[in-house]
Design a protein around this motif. Structure first.
Motif, PDB file in Angstrom:
ATOM      1  N   GLY A  43     -23.805-121.055  70.925  1.00 51.35           N
ATOM      2  CA  GLY A  43     -25.180-121.293  71.341  1.00 51.35           C
ATOM      3  C   GLY A  43     -26.118-121.238  70.160  1.00 51.35           C
ATOM      4  N   LYS A  44     -27.293-121.753  70.347  1.00 49.25           N
ATOM      5  CA  LYS A  44     -28.306-121.747  69.288  1.00 49.25           C
ATOM      6  C   LYS A  44     -28.986-120.391  69.263  1.00 49.25           C
ATOM      7  CE  LYS A  44     -28.136-126.201  68.213  1.00 49.25           C
ATOM      8  NZ  LYS A  44     -27.896-126.752  66.946  1.00 49.25           N
ATOM      9  N   GLY A  45     -28.896-119.711  68.139  1.00 46.50           N
ATOM     10  CA  GLY A  45     -29.494-118.385  68.023  1.00 46.50           C
ATOM     11  C   GLY A  45     -30.650-118.382  67.047  1.00 46.50           C
ATOM     12  N   LYS A  46     -31.127-117.195  66.743  1.00 52.95           N
ATOM     13  CA  LYS A  46     -32.233-117.046  65.801  1.00 52.95           C
ATOM     14  C   LYS A  46     -31.780-117.249  64.363  1.00 52.95           C
ATOM     15  CE  LYS A  46     -35.022-113.974  68.608  1.00 52.95           C
ATOM     16  NZ  LYS A  46     -35.724-112.696  68.676  1.00 52.95           N
ATOM     17  N   MET A  47     -30.507-116.972  64.101  1.00 55.51           N
ATOM     18  CA  MET A  47     -30.011-117.127  62.745  1.00 55.51           C
ATOM     19  C   MET A  47     -29.873-118.617  62.435  1.00 55.51           C
ATOM     20  SD  MET A  47     -29.911-114.137  61.826  1.00 55.51           S
ATOM     21  CE  MET A  47     -29.721-112.472  62.364  1.00 55.51           C
ATOM     22  N   LYS A  48     -30.450-119.029  61.350  1.00 57.02           N
ATOM     23  CA  LYS A  48     -30.501-120.454  61.023  1.00 57.02           C
ATOM     24  C   LYS A  48     -29.419-120.893  60.061  1.00 57.02           C
ATOM     25  CE  LYS A  48     -34.311-120.962  63.315  1.00 57.02           C
ATOM     26  NZ  LYS A  48     -34.250-121.391  64.672  1.00 57.02           N
ATOM     27  N   ARG A  49     -28.798-119.929  59.376  1.00 59.34           N
ATOM     28  CA  ARG A  49     -27.885-120.293  58.305  1.00 59.34           C
ATOM     29  C   ARG A  49     -26.726-119.312  58.235  1.00 59.34           C
ATOM     30  NH1 ARG A  49     -29.477-121.052  51.989  1.00 59.34           N
ATOM     31  NH2 ARG A  49     -29.113-118.843  51.854  1.00 59.34           N
ATOM     32  N   LEU A  50     -25.537-119.834  57.997  1.00 57.91           N
ATOM     33  CA  LEU A  50     -24.357-119.006  57.788  1.00 57.91           C
ATOM     34  C   LEU A  50     -23.882-119.262  56.365  1.00 57.91           C
ATOM     35  CD1 LEU A  50     -21.427-118.333  60.095  1.00 57.91           C
ATOM     36  CD2 LEU A  50     -20.952-119.203  57.821  1.00 57.91           C
ATOM     37  N   ARG A  51     -23.623-118.188  55.610  1.00 61.36           N
ATOM     38  CA  ARG A  51     -23.182-118.292  54.225  1.00 61.36           C
ATOM     39  C   ARG A  51     -21.865-117.549  54.085  1.00 61.36           C
ATOM     40  NH1 ARG A  51     -24.590-114.804  50.081  1.00 61.36           N
ATOM     41  NH2 ARG A  51     -26.215-113.945  51.411  1.00 61.36           N
ATOM     42  N   TYR A  52     -20.874-118.217  53.476  1.00 62.51           N
ATOM     43  CA  TYR A  52     -19.542-117.644  53.339  1.00 62.51           C
ATOM     44  C   TYR A  52     -18.915-118.149  52.042  1.00 62.51           C
ATOM     45  CZ  TYR A  52     -14.533-117.008  54.142  1.00 62.51           C
ATOM     46  OH  TYR A  52     -13.211-116.675  54.006  1.00 62.51           O
ATOM     47  N   THR A  53     -18.209-117.288  51.347  1.00 67.76           N
ATOM     48  CA  THR A  53     -17.488-117.677  50.138  1.00 67.76           C
ATOM     49  C   THR A  53     -16.000-117.587  50.421  1.00 67.76           C
ATOM     50  OG1 THR A  53     -19.291-116.874  48.738  1.00 67.76           O
ATOM     51  CG2 THR A  53     -17.147-117.202  47.682  1.00 67.76           C
ATOM     52  N   LEU A  54     -15.277-118.665  50.128  1.00 65.37           N
ATOM     53  CA  LEU A  54     -13.837-118.684  50.371  1.00 65.37           C
ATOM     54  C   LEU A  54     -13.150-117.504  49.703  1.00 65.37           C
ATOM     55  CD1 LEU A  54     -12.836-122.428  49.893  1.00 65.37           C
ATOM     56  CD2 LEU A  54     -12.965-121.131  52.007  1.00 65.37           C
ATOM     57  N   GLY A  55     -12.241-116.889  50.422  1.00 68.54           N
ATOM     58  CA  GLY A  55     -11.498-115.752  49.897  1.00 68.54           C
ATOM     59  C   GLY A  55     -12.100-114.410  50.249  1.00 68.54           C
ATOM     60  N   GLU A  56     -13.368-114.395  50.673  1.00 73.40           N
ATOM     61  CA  GLU A  56     -13.994-113.140  51.064  1.00 73.40           C
ATOM     62  C   GLU A  56     -13.755-112.886  52.547  1.00 73.40           C
ATOM     63  OE1 GLU A  56     -18.103-112.982  49.977  1.00 73.40           O
ATOM     64  OE2 GLU A  56     -17.664-113.011  47.847  1.00 73.40           O
ATOM     65  N   SER A  57     -14.063-111.683  52.983  1.00 72.99           N
ATOM     66  CA  SER A  57     -13.864-111.333  54.386  1.00 72.99           C
ATOM     67  C   SER A  57     -15.184-111.110  55.110  1.00 72.99           C
ATOM     68  CB  SER A  57     -12.984-110.083  54.502  1.00 72.99           C
ATOM     69  OG  SER A  57     -13.583-109.010  53.809  1.00 72.99           O
ATOM     70  N   ILE A  58     -16.298-111.533  54.496  1.00 71.05           N
ATOM     71  CA  ILE A  58     -17.626-111.332  55.072  1.00 71.05           C
ATOM     72  C   ILE A  58     -18.361-112.663  55.117  1.00 71.05           C
ATOM     73  CG2 ILE A  58     -19.867-110.221  54.766  1.00 71.05           C
ATOM     74  CD1 ILE A  58     -18.427-107.989  53.249  1.00 71.05           C
ATOM     75  N   ALA A  59     -19.014-112.939  56.233  1.00 70.68           N
ATOM     76  CA  ALA A  59     -19.907-114.083  56.351  1.00 70.68           C
ATOM     77  C   ALA A  59     -21.301-113.538  56.616  1.00 70.68           C
ATOM     78  CB  ALA A  59     -19.468-115.009  57.480  1.00 70.68           C
ATOM     79  N   TYR A  60     -22.307-114.161  56.051  1.00 66.21           N
ATOM     80  CA  TYR A  60     -23.682-113.692  56.174  1.00 66.21           C
ATOM     81  C   TYR A  60     -24.471-114.636  57.072  1.00 66.21           C
ATOM     82  CZ  TYR A  60     -22.326-110.898  52.172  1.00 66.21           C
ATOM     83  OH  TYR A  60     -21.672-110.032  51.328  1.00 66.21           O
ATOM     84  N   LEU A  61     -25.187-114.076  58.030  1.00 66.66           N
ATOM     85  CA  LEU A  61     -26.069-114.852  58.896  1.00 66.66           C
ATOM     86  C   LEU A  61     -27.498-114.596  58.448  1.00 66.66           C
ATOM     87  CD1 LEU A  61     -24.442-114.065  62.326  1.00 66.66           C
ATOM     88  CD2 LEU A  61     -24.125-116.090  60.914  1.00 66.66           C
ATOM     89  N   GLU A  62     -28.219-115.667  58.192  1.00 67.18           N
ATOM     90  CA  GLU A  62     -29.577-115.517  57.656  1.00 67.18           C
ATOM     91  C   GLU A  62     -30.568-116.273  58.534  1.00 67.18           C
ATOM     92  OE1 GLU A  62     -28.113-115.262  53.063  1.00 67.18           O
ATOM     93  OE2 GLU A  62     -28.546-117.220  53.879  1.00 67.18           O
TER      94      GLU A  62
END
Length: 103
Positions: free
Chosen positions: A84-103
């Motif tokens: 669904g469409k949420g308040k977070m507009k952007r997802l940032r992730y770097t290959l090989g890491e285990s964390i994704a950031y929602l901004e």
């Protein structure tokens, strides 16, 4: 008084490249900046992250960073899911890491 040291040579295995698959309506490649821009109904799959129906995903070939905007659904390691469409507009992730950031 003396000392004895023991060592063992170990072979280091080459780290496999992380899996990354893209599917999109259109792709723009910028060879100078080493950026790939995927637009329109973009789907992405990595070993850890799955994004479905994003408006746009930018992939930096140097830093291996992925930035997704306008996504409808994503999951991380099959466990954390969002749809669904949420308040977070952007997802940032770097290959090989285990964390994704929602901004």
């Amino acid at each position: 008084m003396g000392s004895i040291c023991f060592g063992q040579e170990t072979k280091t295995e080459e780290k496999e490249k992380p899996l990354v698959e893209f599917e999109a309506d259109s792709v723009t490649l910028d060879s100078d900046l080493k950026l790939n821009t995927y637009s329109g109904n973009v789907n992405l799959k990595t070993d850890l992250l799955t994004i479905k129906n994003a408006e746009r995903i930018i992939y930096d070939n140097i830093t291996k960073q992925i930035i997704a905007t306008g996504y409808e659904e994503f999951s991380i390691d099959g466990e954390i899911q969002f749809s669904g469409k949420g308040k977070m507009k952007r997802l940032r992730y770097t290959l090989g890491e285990s964390i994704a950031y929602l901004e």
